[in-house]
Design a protein around this motif. Structure first.
Motif, PDB file in Angstrom:
ATOM      1  N   LEU A 169     -11.391   8.121  24.952  1.00  0.00           N
ATOM      2  CA  LEU A 169     -10.247   7.453  24.335  1.00  0.00           C
ATOM      3  C   LEU A 169     -10.061   7.926  22.897  1.00  0.00           C
ATOM      4  CD1 LEU A 169      -7.938   5.456  24.203  1.00  0.00           C
ATOM      5  CD2 LEU A 169      -9.615   3.644  23.737  1.00  0.00           C
ATOM      6  N   MET A 170     -11.134   8.007  22.145  1.00  0.00           N
ATOM      7  CA  MET A 170     -11.029   8.475  20.762  1.00  0.00           C
ATOM      8  C   MET A 170     -10.556   9.923  20.712  1.00  0.00           C
ATOM      9  SD  MET A 170     -11.317   6.266  18.484  1.00  0.00           S
ATOM     10  CE  MET A 170     -11.281   7.397  17.123  1.00  0.00           C
ATOM     11  N   ARG A 171     -10.945  10.725  21.683  1.00  0.00           N
ATOM     12  CA  ARG A 171     -10.484  12.113  21.726  1.00  0.00           C
ATOM     13  C   ARG A 171      -8.965  12.147  21.912  1.00  0.00           C
ATOM     14  NH1 ARG A 171     -12.656  14.325  26.230  1.00  0.00           N
ATOM     15  NH2 ARG A 171     -14.709  13.986  25.324  1.00  0.00           N
ATOM     16  N   LYS A 172      -8.443  11.308  22.801  1.00  0.00           N
ATOM     17  CA  LYS A 172      -6.991  11.249  23.015  1.00  0.00           C
ATOM     18  C   LYS A 172      -6.272  10.818  21.741  1.00  0.00           C
ATOM     19  CE  LYS A 172      -7.544  10.153  27.882  1.00  0.00           C
ATOM     20  NZ  LYS A 172      -7.481   9.083  28.892  1.00  0.00           N
ATOM     21  N   ILE A 173      -6.833   9.822  21.061  1.00  0.00           N
ATOM     22  CA  ILE A 173      -6.235   9.349  19.813  1.00  0.00           C
ATOM     23  C   ILE A 173      -6.254  10.463  18.776  1.00  0.00           C
ATOM     24  CG2 ILE A 173      -6.528   7.738  17.885  1.00  0.00           C
ATOM     25  CD1 ILE A 173      -7.639   5.710  20.009  1.00  0.00           C
ATOM     26  N   ARG A 174      -7.350  11.177  18.694  1.00  0.00           N
ATOM     27  CA  ARG A 174      -7.469  12.289  17.732  1.00  0.00           C
ATOM     28  C   ARG A 174      -6.532  13.442  18.093  1.00  0.00           C
ATOM     29  NH1 ARG A 174      -9.016   9.978  13.290  1.00  0.00           N
ATOM     30  NH2 ARG A 174     -11.074   9.072  13.420  1.00  0.00           N
ATOM     31  N   TYR A 175      -6.321  13.683  19.389  1.00  0.00           N
ATOM     32  CA  TYR A 175      -5.339  14.699  19.789  1.00  0.00           C
ATOM     33  C   TYR A 175      -3.979  14.346  19.197  1.00  0.00           C
ATOM     34  CZ  TYR A 175      -8.302  16.761  23.521  1.00  0.00           C
ATOM     35  OH  TYR A 175      -9.289  17.404  24.241  1.00  0.00           O
ATOM     36  N   LEU A 176      -3.583  13.091  19.382  1.00  0.00           N
ATOM     37  CA  LEU A 176      -2.281  12.663  18.877  1.00  0.00           C
ATOM     38  C   LEU A 176      -2.245  12.742  17.353  1.00  0.00           C
ATOM     39  CD1 LEU A 176       0.527  11.652  19.402  1.00  0.00           C
ATOM     40  CD2 LEU A 176      -0.390   9.335  19.657  1.00  0.00           C
ATOM     41  N   ASP A 177      -3.311  12.307  16.695  1.00  0.00           N
ATOM     42  CA  ASP A 177      -3.387  12.412  15.231  1.00  0.00           C
ATOM     43  C   ASP A 177      -3.210  13.863  14.783  1.00  0.00           C
ATOM     44  OD1 ASP A 177      -3.926   9.692  14.974  1.00  0.00           O
ATOM     45  OD2 ASP A 177      -6.079   9.967  14.665  1.00  0.00           O
ATOM     46  N   LYS A 178      -3.880  14.763  15.462  1.00  0.00           N
ATOM     47  CA  LYS A 178      -3.826  16.183  15.100  1.00  0.00           C
ATOM     48  C   LYS A 178      -2.405  16.731  15.252  1.00  0.00           C
ATOM     49  CE  LYS A 178      -5.403  20.258  14.024  1.00  0.00           C
ATOM     50  NZ  LYS A 178      -5.610  20.542  12.611  1.00  0.00           N
ATOM     51  N   LEU A 179      -1.735  16.376  16.330  1.00  0.00           N
ATOM     52  CA  LEU A 179      -0.373  16.857  16.551  1.00  0.00           C
ATOM     53  C   LEU A 179       0.581  16.328  15.484  1.00  0.00           C
ATOM     54  CD1 LEU A 179      -0.132  16.603  20.444  1.00  0.00           C
ATOM     55  CD2 LEU A 179      -0.624  18.632  19.051  1.00  0.00           C
ATOM     56  N   ILE A 180       0.427  15.061  15.112  1.00  0.00           N
ATOM     57  CA  ILE A 180       1.279  14.484  14.071  1.00  0.00           C
ATOM     58  C   ILE A 180       0.959  15.130  12.713  1.00  0.00           C
ATOM     59  CG2 ILE A 180       1.917  12.374  12.839  1.00  0.00           C
ATOM     60  CD1 ILE A 180       3.010  12.553  15.754  1.00  0.00           C
ATOM     61  N   ASP A 181      -0.308  15.408  12.457  1.00  0.00           N
ATOM     62  CA  ASP A 181      -0.684  16.125  11.231  1.00  0.00           C
ATOM     63  C   ASP A 181      -0.010  17.490  11.172  1.00  0.00           C
ATOM     64  OD1 ASP A 181      -2.297  14.125  10.244  1.00  0.00           O
ATOM     65  OD2 ASP A 181      -4.194  15.160  10.630  1.00  0.00           O
ATOM     66  N   GLU A 182      -0.011  18.193  12.293  1.00  0.00           N
ATOM     67  CA  GLU A 182       0.621  19.513  12.340  1.00  0.00           C
ATOM     68  C   GLU A 182       2.121  19.396  12.074  1.00  0.00           C
ATOM     69  OE1 GLU A 182      -0.472  21.270  16.087  1.00  0.00           O
ATOM     70  OE2 GLU A 182      -2.531  21.630  15.428  1.00  0.00           O
ATOM     71  N   LEU A 183       2.751  18.359  12.599  1.00  0.00           N
ATOM     72  CA  LEU A 183       4.169  18.121  12.355  1.00  0.00           C
ATOM     73  C   LEU A 183       4.407  17.919  10.863  1.00  0.00           C
ATOM     74  CD1 LEU A 183       7.012  17.549  13.594  1.00  0.00           C
ATOM     75  CD2 LEU A 183       6.363  15.135  13.590  1.00  0.00           C
ATOM     76  N   ALA A 184       3.589  17.065  10.246  1.00  0.00           N
ATOM     77  CA  ALA A 184       3.741  16.773   8.817  1.00  0.00           C
ATOM     78  C   ALA A 184       3.453  17.993   7.944  1.00  0.00           C
ATOM     79  CB  ALA A 184       2.820  15.618   8.426  1.00  0.00           C
ATOM     80  N   LYS A 185       2.653  18.907   8.455  1.00  0.00           N
ATOM     81  CA  LYS A 185       2.329  20.116   7.685  1.00  0.00           C
ATOM     82  C   LYS A 185       3.379  21.210   7.853  1.00  0.00           C
ATOM     83  CE  LYS A 185      -2.613  19.366   7.447  1.00  0.00           C
ATOM     84  NZ  LYS A 185      -3.937  19.779   7.886  1.00  0.00           N
ATOM     85  N   GLY A 186       4.413  20.935   8.654  1.00  0.00           N
ATOM     86  CA  GLY A 186       5.521  21.874   8.756  1.00  0.00           C
ATOM     87  C   GLY A 186       5.447  22.878   9.885  1.00  0.00           C
TER      88      GLY A 186
END
Length: 116
Positions: free
Chosen positions: A90-107
Motif C-alpha cells: 500500500l505504501m508503495r502505491k502511495i509513493r508511486y502516486l507521490d512520485k508522479l505528482i512530484d514529476e508533474l510539479a517539476k515540469g
C-alpha cells in the motif's frame, strides 16, 4: 504490515494537496486527474466520487480497478525513500502516486510522467 497514518487519511484531502502542489507550479487539476486515473484504472467520473467523499487512502487503493502494469517503470526518491524499495504494497502505491505528482510539479511532460 505497518499501519501508517497516511493510510487512514481521506483521499479527498490528499487529492486537494496534490492539486495545490500542481497548481503552484502552473500545472492543472486535469493533469492530476489524468495521472491518478492512469495509475489506478479509475475513470474520471468514478474518481470524482472519491474526491467528493470521505474514503480513506487505503480503501481508495484497495478498490482501484487495476494498477497500471507499467508501475515498475516508476523509480526514484520521494521524501528520502526510494519508491522501488518500499516493501509495504500500500505504501508503495502511495509513493508511486507521490512520485508522479512530484514529476508533474517539476515540469516533466505528461508523456514522460505517464511512461507512455
Amino acid at each position: 504490515m505497518p499501519n501508517h497514518k497516511i493510510c487512514s487519511m481521506a483521499f479527498s484531502k490528499i487529492y486537494s494537496l496534490y492539486v495545490q502542489k500542481a497548481e503552484k507550479k502552473n500545472r492543472t487539476e486535469e493533469e492530476v486527474i489524468q495521472i491518478i486515473c492512469r495509475l489506478t484504472g479509475y475513470s474520471s467520473d468514478c474518481l470524482a466520487n472519491y474526491v467528493d467523499g470521505e474514503t480513506d487512502l487505503a480503501t481508495f487503493f484497495a478498490e482501484a480497478p487495476t494498477l497500471n502494469p507499467n508501475v515498475s517503470l516508476i523509480k526514484g526518491v520521494v521524501c528520502g525513500v526510494r519508491v522501488e524499495e518500499v516493501e509495504d504494497p500500500l505504501m508503495r502505491k502511495i509513493r508511486y502516486l507521490d512520485k508522479l505528482i512530484d514529476e508533474l510539479a517539476k515540469g516533466k511532460s505528461m508523456e514522460k510522467i505517464l511512461r507512455s
